[in-house]
Design a protein around this motif. Structure first.
Motif, PDB file in Angstrom:
ATOM      1  N   ALA A 164       0.826  -1.210   0.000  1.00  0.00           N
ATOM      2  CA  ALA A 164       0.000   0.000   0.000  1.00  0.00           C
ATOM      3  C   ALA A 164       0.857   1.255   0.000  1.00  0.00           C
ATOM      4  CB  ALA A 164      -0.946   0.004   1.199  1.00  0.00           C
ATOM      5  N   LEU A 165       1.905   1.257   0.787  1.00  0.00           N
ATOM      6  CA  LEU A 165       2.802   2.410   0.825  1.00  0.00           C
ATOM      7  C   LEU A 165       3.403   2.665  -0.549  1.00  0.00           C
ATOM      8  CD1 LEU A 165       4.242   4.575   2.541  1.00  0.00           C
ATOM      9  CD2 LEU A 165       6.022   2.882   2.970  1.00  0.00           C
ATOM     10  N   LEU A 166       3.878   1.615  -1.178  1.00  0.00           N
ATOM     11  CA  LEU A 166       4.464   1.752  -2.507  1.00  0.00           C
ATOM     12  C   LEU A 166       3.440   2.260  -3.511  1.00  0.00           C
ATOM     13  CD1 LEU A 166       6.894   1.263  -4.431  1.00  0.00           C
ATOM     14  CD2 LEU A 166       5.968  -1.036  -4.791  1.00  0.00           C
ATOM     15  N   GLU A 167       2.290   1.635  -3.563  1.00  0.00           N
ATOM     16  CA  GLU A 167       1.289   1.960  -4.579  1.00  0.00           C
ATOM     17  C   GLU A 167       0.546   3.270  -4.324  1.00  0.00           C
ATOM     18  OE1 GLU A 167       1.064   0.489  -7.390  1.00  0.00           O
ATOM     19  OE2 GLU A 167       2.327  -1.209  -6.903  1.00  0.00           O
ATOM     20  N   ASP A 168       0.299   3.582  -3.050  1.00  0.00           N
ATOM     21  CA  ASP A 168      -0.545   4.732  -2.743  1.00  0.00           C
ATOM     22  C   ASP A 168       0.217   6.030  -2.483  1.00  0.00           C
ATOM     23  OD1 ASP A 168      -2.606   2.916  -2.938  1.00  0.00           O
ATOM     24  OD2 ASP A 168      -2.909   2.740  -0.772  1.00  0.00           O
ATOM     25  N   THR A 169       1.443   5.921  -1.977  1.00  0.00           N
ATOM     26  CA  THR A 169       2.137   7.154  -1.616  1.00  0.00           C
ATOM     27  C   THR A 169       3.449   7.382  -2.346  1.00  0.00           C
ATOM     28  OG1 THR A 169       3.327   6.211   0.267  1.00  0.00           O
ATOM     29  CG2 THR A 169       1.130   7.086   0.692  1.00  0.00           C
ATOM     30  N   VAL A 170       4.051   6.340  -2.881  1.00  0.00           N
ATOM     31  CA  VAL A 170       5.344   6.507  -3.553  1.00  0.00           C
ATOM     32  C   VAL A 170       5.168   6.560  -5.067  1.00  0.00           C
ATOM     33  CG1 VAL A 170       7.639   5.508  -3.928  1.00  0.00           C
ATOM     34  CG2 VAL A 170       6.603   5.427  -1.657  1.00  0.00           C
ATOM     35  N   THR A 199      10.982  13.361  -2.689  1.00  0.00           N
ATOM     36  CA  THR A 199      10.575  12.571  -1.528  1.00  0.00           C
ATOM     37  C   THR A 199      10.154  11.166  -1.951  1.00  0.00           C
ATOM     38  OG1 THR A 199       9.894  14.540  -0.326  1.00  0.00           O
ATOM     39  CG2 THR A 199       8.972  12.448   0.430  1.00  0.00           C
ATOM     40  N   ALA A 200       9.412  11.057  -3.037  1.00  0.00           N
ATOM     41  CA  ALA A 200       8.975   9.740  -3.525  1.00  0.00           C
ATOM     42  C   ALA A 200      10.172   8.877  -3.899  1.00  0.00           C
ATOM     43  CB  ALA A 200       8.046   9.906  -4.719  1.00  0.00           C
ATOM     44  N   GLU A 201      11.159   9.470  -4.573  1.00  0.00           N
ATOM     45  CA  GLU A 201      12.339   8.691  -4.949  1.00  0.00           C
ATOM     46  C   GLU A 201      13.120   8.264  -3.707  1.00  0.00           C
ATOM     47  OE1 GLU A 201      16.337   8.854  -7.688  1.00  0.00           O
ATOM     48  OE2 GLU A 201      14.656  10.160  -8.210  1.00  0.00           O
ATOM     49  N   GLN A 254      11.848   7.740  -0.686  1.00  0.00           N
ATOM     50  CA  GLN A 254      11.067   6.680  -0.063  1.00  0.00           C
ATOM     51  C   GLN A 254      11.230   5.358  -0.817  1.00  0.00           C
ATOM     52  OE1 GLN A 254       7.267   8.649  -0.186  1.00  0.00           O
ATOM     53  NE2 GLN A 254       7.326   9.125   1.992  1.00  0.00           N
ATOM     54  N   LEU A 255      11.251   5.442  -2.136  1.00  0.00           N
ATOM     55  CA  LEU A 255      11.439   4.243  -2.952  1.00  0.00           C
ATOM     56  C   LEU A 255      12.767   3.576  -2.620  1.00  0.00           C
ATOM     57  CD1 LEU A 255      10.336   2.548  -5.386  1.00  0.00           C
ATOM     58  CD2 LEU A 255      11.785   3.997  -6.819  1.00  0.00           C
ATOM     59  N   ARG A 256      13.811   4.355  -2.533  1.00  0.00           N
ATOM     60  CA  ARG A 256      15.139   3.805  -2.226  1.00  0.00           C
ATOM     61  C   ARG A 256      15.207   3.255  -0.804  1.00  0.00           C
ATOM     62  NH1 ARG A 256      18.455   4.718  -6.450  1.00  0.00           N
ATOM     63  NH2 ARG A 256      17.815   6.312  -7.919  1.00  0.00           N
ATOM     64  N   LEU A 257      14.512   3.897   0.125  1.00  0.00           N
ATOM     65  CA  LEU A 257      14.452   3.361   1.494  1.00  0.00           C
ATOM     66  C   LEU A 257      13.750   2.004   1.522  1.00  0.00           C
ATOM     67  CD1 LEU A 257      13.595   6.500   3.656  1.00  0.00           C
ATOM     68  CD2 LEU A 257      15.749   5.222   3.634  1.00  0.00           C
ATOM     69  N   LEU A 258      12.632   1.905   0.812  1.00  0.00           N
ATOM     70  CA  LEU A 258      11.907   0.639   0.760  1.00  0.00           C
ATOM     71  C   LEU A 258      12.735  -0.456   0.092  1.00  0.00           C
ATOM     72  CD1 LEU A 258       8.351   1.896  -0.245  1.00  0.00           C
ATOM     73  CD2 LEU A 258       8.997   0.832   1.931  1.00  0.00           C
ATOM     74  N   ALA A 259      13.574  -0.072  -0.865  1.00  0.00           N
ATOM     75  CA  ALA A 259      14.374  -1.040  -1.612  1.00  0.00           C
ATOM     76  C   ALA A 259      15.652  -1.445  -0.892  1.00  0.00           C
ATOM     77  CB  ALA A 259      14.714  -0.470  -2.985  1.00  0.00           C
ATOM     78  N   ALA A 260      16.094  -0.659   0.074  1.00  0.00           N
ATOM     79  CA  ALA A 260      17.379  -0.891   0.727  1.00  0.00           C
ATOM     80  C   ALA A 260      17.590  -2.325   1.233  1.00  0.00           C
ATOM     81  CB  ALA A 260      17.585   0.115   1.856  1.00  0.00           C
ATOM     82  N   PRO A 261      16.606  -2.962   1.860  1.00  0.00           N
ATOM     83  CA  PRO A 261      16.836  -4.331   2.347  1.00  0.00           C
ATOM     84  C   PRO A 261      17.080  -5.356   1.226  1.00  0.00           C
ATOM     85  CG  PRO A 261      14.928  -3.370   3.431  1.00  0.00           C
ATOM     86  CD  PRO A 261      15.310  -2.451   2.316  1.00  0.00           C
TER      87      PRO A 261
END
Length: 103
Positions: free
Chosen positions: A57-63, A76-78, A80-87
């Motif tokens: 939901a975070l990826l699809e709705d806010t990023v 900010t979206a980019e 957040q995207l990189r933070l979500l991808a870090a793991p």
């Protein structure tokens, strides 16, 4: 790069949701087999599924809606995207930037 990374994350998060649903179904059906209290198994199952759903939901709705946008929203979206991808940076399918390619 951001489109490829968003697609990569969408796939990973969908896989994580599928795994969480499968594992929760398996453990909650026979928690004693795994040496887990039934209430703990149910709580962990709900948590695992909810976490996977929230990532999607975070990826699809806010990023994703703000990727490529100008200004602060796009930056900010980019981020957040990189933070979500870090793991997942060491995952075989991670879309690493190629030298000389735009970020």
């Amino acid at each position: 790069m951001t489109d490829a990374l968003a697609a990569f994350l969408r796939t990973r998060f969908a896989e994580e949701l599928e795994k969480a649903r499968f594992a929760s179904g398996t453990v909650t059906q026979d928690p004693q087999r795994f040496g887990v209290d039934p209430e703990d198994a149910a709580a962990h199952a709900r948590f695992s599924v909810a976490t996977a759903e929230v990532h999607l939901a975070l990826l699809e709705d806010t990023v994703t809606p703000h990727l490529g946008a100008g200004g602060e929203a796009g930056q900010t979206a980019e981020y957040q995207l990189r933070l979500l991808a870090a793991p997942y940076v060491e995952h075989n399918d991670y879309p690493h930037e190629q030298p000389g390619s735009p970020a």
